[in-house]
Design a protein around this motif. Structure first.
Motif, PDB file in Angstrom:
ATOM      1  N   GLN A  69      -7.930  29.645  16.168  1.00 42.61           N
ATOM      2  CA  GLN A  69      -9.235  29.701  15.528  1.00 42.61           C
ATOM      3  C   GLN A  69      -9.423  28.429  14.700  1.00 42.61           C
ATOM      4  N   ASP A  70      -9.497  27.335  15.412  1.00 41.63           N
ATOM      5  CA  ASP A  70      -9.533  26.006  14.814  1.00 41.63           C
ATOM      6  C   ASP A  70     -10.485  25.159  15.665  1.00 41.63           C
ATOM      7  N   ASN A  95      -1.997  33.669  17.227  1.00 37.28           N
ATOM      8  CA  ASN A  95      -2.642  32.552  17.921  1.00 37.28           C
ATOM      9  C   ASN A  95      -1.652  31.449  18.277  1.00 37.28           C
ATOM     10  N   HIS A 118      -2.554  39.223  11.009  1.00 41.81           N
ATOM     11  CA  HIS A 118      -2.969  38.008  11.704  1.00 41.81           C
ATOM     12  C   HIS A 118      -2.009  36.864  11.382  1.00 41.81           C
ATOM     13  N   ALA A 120      -2.068  33.026  12.131  1.00 43.77           N
ATOM     14  CA  ALA A 120      -2.922  31.958  12.635  1.00 43.77           C
ATOM     15  C   ALA A 120      -2.085  30.834  13.253  1.00 43.77           C
ATOM     16  N   HIS A 121      -2.767  29.847  13.757  1.00 42.18           N
ATOM     17  CA  HIS A 121      -2.122  28.736  14.457  1.00 42.18           C
ATOM     18  C   HIS A 121      -1.079  28.033  13.590  1.00 42.18           C
ATOM     19  N   ALA A 138      -3.283  32.378   7.062  1.00 47.85           N
ATOM     20  CA  ALA A 138      -4.077  31.273   7.587  1.00 47.85           C
ATOM     21  C   ALA A 138      -3.157  30.282   8.300  1.00 47.85           C
ATOM     22  N   GLY A 139      -3.714  29.201   8.816  1.00 47.46           N
ATOM     23  CA  GLY A 139      -2.938  28.258   9.610  1.00 47.46           C
ATOM     24  C   GLY A 139      -1.853  27.546   8.824  1.00 47.46           C
ATOM     25  N   GLN A 157      -3.962  28.503   3.880  1.00 48.65           N
ATOM     26  CA  GLN A 157      -3.311  27.592   4.823  1.00 48.65           C
ATOM     27  C   GLN A 157      -2.343  26.650   4.111  1.00 48.65           C
TER      28      GLN A 157
END
Length: 262
Positions: A69-70, A95, A118, A120-121, A138-139, A157
């Motif tokens: 989601q980036d 992700n 979740h 994230a990347h 978050a990422g 992040q």
């Protein structure tokens, strides 16, 4: 192939060990590899360049290996790597990584990932962690071994969470958390060390006392971080048994690019 439900869609190019089970209506993409003993429940989607180890259990409605989601992601063949013995509950989303970082999102071994979590990347999660329902990363977040994230906590992040740390329910985390430290609140604040967790994992009284003394030097002595690191170096030399853990706390302070929750 008898372990794959007739309604599941498994790409012929996917590499699944013969012992892997795939439940009804699940979808597995062409670049997925899954090792022995892993069970994929119903309605699970596993896609992307995703590698999954042994004896994992995926519950229904998980989304594993989807695009980051980036907005910077442009279809590069980045990866997701999952280790062994993980429990991944309902509606979890993991992700892929991005080329702006390591290019891979990682989850280690023996993690308990509750519903709606979740990753994230580019997140890097160690082993033996517990993520309660709706914990959100978050990422680019890093989480050390044995850390516990309570329900509905959110991690900004690039934050780092040290080994054996404990993040309280509904915590909003925007800075790093050193090993062994408990934090809670919005904004997050330090609440002591994770004594119960350390006892359960076999830490000795001397080790816990050494970690507690280091915590007090960082959080209760009115010292700057540089002054606290100097004191931790002295404390490290004072106890051979506690030394590796105090050293880990001091090293974490050196690497805390976002600053620590204090």
């Amino acid at each position: 192939m008898t372990r794959i439900h007739p309604s599941a869609i498994v790409d012929p190019k996917a590499e699944l060990d013969s012992s892997v089970e795939v439940g009804p209506y699940s979808i597995i993409g062409p670049h997925v590899r899954i090792d022995a003993g892993t069970v994929v429940g119903p309605h699970v989607v596993i896609e992307g360049h995703t590698t999954i180890g042994r004896d994992n259990k995926f519950f229904q409605f998980s989304s594993i290996g989807a695009a980051p989601q980036d907005k910077k992601w442009n279809g590069e063949p980045t990866r997701l790597e999952i280790g062994n013995g993980n429990t991944i509950r309902e509606f979890v989303t993991f992700n892929l990584g991005t080329v702006q970082d390591k290019g891979v999102t990682r989850l280690g071994d023996d993690n308990w990932i509750s519903a709606y979590v979740h990753l994230a990347h580019d997140c890097q999660v160690g082993s033996h962690t517990i993520f309660s329902n709706n914990a959100q990363l978050a990422g680019h977040v890093e989480v050390g071994d044995w850390a516990i994230l309570s329900g509905y906590c959110g991690v900004h992040q690039f934050c780092k969470i040290g080994a054996h740390a404990f993040i309280g329910m509904y915590t909003s985390l925007t800075q790093d958390v050193p090993p062994f430290v408990m934090v809670a609140g919005n904004p997050a604040a330090a609440k002591g060390i994770n004594v119960e967790g350390l006892k359960r994992r076999g830490f000795t009284r001397e080790q816990i006392d050494g970690i507690r003394a280091a915590y007090k030097s960082i959080y209760r002595a009115g010292l700057t971080l540089e002054e606290a690191k100097a004191v931790l170096e002295e404390q490290e030399a004072a106890s051979l048994e506690a030394a590796p853990h105090v050293r880990a706390m001091r090293g974490f302070l050196d690497a805390a690019a976002r600053g620590i929750v204090r």
